[in-house]
Each structure stands twice: as structure tokens, then as C-alpha cells.
Design a protein around this motif. Structure first.
Motif, PDB file in Angstrom:
ATOM      1  N   GLU A   1      39.849  38.203  49.614  1.00  0.00           N
ATOM      2  CA  GLU A   1      38.432  37.830  49.523  1.00  0.00           C
ATOM      3  C   GLU A   1      37.694  38.597  50.597  1.00  0.00           C
ATOM      4  O   GLU A   1      38.142  38.658  51.746  1.00  0.00           O
ATOM      5  CB  GLU A   1      38.258  36.326  49.729  1.00  0.00           C
ATOM      6  N   GLN A   2      36.579  39.160  50.231  1.00  0.00           N
ATOM      7  CA  GLN A   2      35.784  39.888  51.209  1.00  0.00           C
ATOM      8  C   GLN A   2      35.103  38.885  52.143  1.00  0.00           C
ATOM      9  O   GLN A   2      34.673  37.818  51.704  1.00  0.00           O
ATOM     10  CB  GLN A   2      34.727  40.736  50.516  1.00  0.00           C
ATOM     11  N   PRO A   3      35.028  39.231  53.424  1.00  0.00           N
ATOM     12  CA  PRO A   3      34.364  38.305  54.363  1.00  0.00           C
ATOM     13  C   PRO A   3      32.878  38.185  54.081  1.00  0.00           C
ATOM     14  O   PRO A   3      32.261  39.001  53.513  1.00  0.00           O
ATOM     15  CB  PRO A   3      34.626  38.950  55.720  1.00  0.00           C
TER      16      PRO A   3
END
Length: 119
Positions: free
Chosen positions: A117-119
């Protein structure tokens, strides 16, 4: 879950006649259609020969080293891949067993894809 089917083979087992090449290509086209029709295909490609490979390494001091050829010398070469979205490993293994490469002396390595998951 996404799985990568990596097709490893030897150039020694490549079909030797135009008719044999066409037969294998027809099998791959049928497999390509089967994974697409099943709705599990995300991507797939065949790779050009290992003689076209270029390897890049960045050393600790930042020096970039570019060499012709693959990273490691091996008898088996990565010839292509399928990226599939299937429910589980069993389904991925079933598709791997149906891959034409598995029927013609290649090995199909099945690996789950890490997803972040991208921050």
C-alpha cells in the motif's frame, strides 16, 4: 491474489522445425485466450533471447556498471511470463500446469506477487 508464472527453459529444447515452432505458438495462443477468457490474465510477454540482455549494477560508491548479457550464467533462461490474478496457489499451479511451456521441457516457476500500500 496475483501470481507470476515464470517460464524457464533451455534454448536446447526449442522446436527445431518451422512446423514445430508453429505448433508451439498455436498452443501459446490458445493458452493466452484461455487465461483471458477466464478473466485471470493481467499481463504476459515473451522475452527476447538472452543475448539481448543488459545487466546494470550500481556499486556502493555509486559507480554504474553496465554489462552485456544476463546477471548469472545458467543453462536455463527466463523466456517469458504470465501475471495472473487467481484465488489461490492451487489455481495458479493449475494454470502453470496448463502452460504450453510445461508440456515442452520448460519449468514454470510460480511466485506470489508482493503487494504494497502506498503511504
Amino acid at each position: 491474489m496475483k501470481y507470476m508464472l515464470l517460464i524457464y527453459g533451455s534454448q536446447d529444447v526449442a522446436p527445431q522445425t518451422p512446423e514445430a515452432v508453429q505448433k508451439v505458438m498455436d498452443e501459446y495462443w490458445a493458452y493466452e485466450k484461455a487465461v483471458a477468457d477466464a478473466g485471470v490474465r493481467i499481463a504476459s510477454d515473451a522475452l527476447q533471447g538472452v543475448e539481448t540482455a543488459t545487466t546494470v549494477e550500481v556499486r556502493d560508491d555509486g559507480e554504474r556498471v553496465v554489462t552485456d548479457g544476463p546477471f548469472a550464467e545458467t543453462r536455463e533462461i527466463l523466456g517469458g511470463y504470465y501475471l495472473l490474478d487467481v484465488p489461490d496457489l492451487d489455481a495458479a499451479l493449475d494454470w502453470a500446469a496448463r502452460c504450453p511451456g510445461a508440456q515442452h521441457g520448460s519449468r514454470i516457476e510460480v511466485r506470489p506477487v508482493m503487494e504494497f500500500e502506498q503511504p
